[in-house]
Scaffold this active site. Structure first.
Site, short mmCIF file in Angstrom:
data_model
loop_
_atom_site.label_atom_id
_atom_site.label_comp_id
_atom_site.label_asym_id
_atom_site.label_seq_id
_atom_site.Cartn_x
_atom_site.Cartn_y
_atom_site.Cartn_z
CG ASP A 16 -23.54 44.91 19.93
OD1 ASP A 16 -23.60 44.03 20.80
OD2 ASP A 16 -24.14 46.00 20.03
CG ASP A 59 -26.97 42.11 22.93
OD1 ASP A 59 -26.87 42.49 24.11
OD2 ASP A 59 -26.40 42.66 21.98
#
Length: 164
Positions: free
Chosen positions: A111, A129
């Protein structure tokens, strides 16, 4: 063809960005792009959204794989026809594959998109995401805004038919 093309674009963009972040940043290194609002921060997420189920990589991988198979096999039953829903399917599948690839290869998801607003901090996320969230949003909006199907005409042999 649209879902496959969208999914491939998401996967390629997602994996390229993650490889760049892994090569250019030290773990937890953060670079402000818009000070006080948006940073690039290298995070290793061993859980799901917001770090839930941290350390459950195998279970999350199996769940992701099952969802991917279900989307592909039952797409005609769960997604109404139309280009928006085909794009949504591509975004969902591309996002799932992007994160699943990380889980299988690295045992974590990379991330890096890190947003702050005043005193609030949104957990870091990635292109995959974002694609999943946008895909779900398109599906929900498309379903809510779809014209209702025309009612079927009554059958002559239905119980509501008056007796002759």
């Amino acid at each position: 063809m649209t879902p496959l093309l969208v999914a491939l674009c998401v996967i390629l963009l997602d994996q390229a960005a993650k490889e760049w972040v892994r090569g250019a940043f030290a773990l937890h290194e953060s670079v402000p792009l818009i000070p006080g609002f948006f940073n690039l921060t290298y995070i290793r997420n061993t859980g799901a959204a917001w770090g839930m189920f941290s350390g459950q990589n195998l279970a999350l991988s199996l769940l992701a794989f099952a969802m991917l198979v279900a989307l592909v096999l039952f797409r005609r039953k769960i997604l109404p026809p139309g280009k928006p829903h085909r794009v949504a399917l591509g975004l969902l599948c591309g996002g799932i594959v992007g994160n699943l690839f990380d889980r299988l290869r690295l045992d974590y998801v990379v991330d890096y998109l890190d947003f702050h607003f005043r005193t609030s901090h949104f957990p870091a996320f990635n292109v995959a995401d974002a694609a999943i969230c946008v895909g779900v949003g398109i599906y929900i909006l498309g379903t809510l805004l779809a014209k209702p199907a025309a009612p079927l005409p009554p059958c002559w042999d239905s119980p509501e038919k008056p007796a002759p």
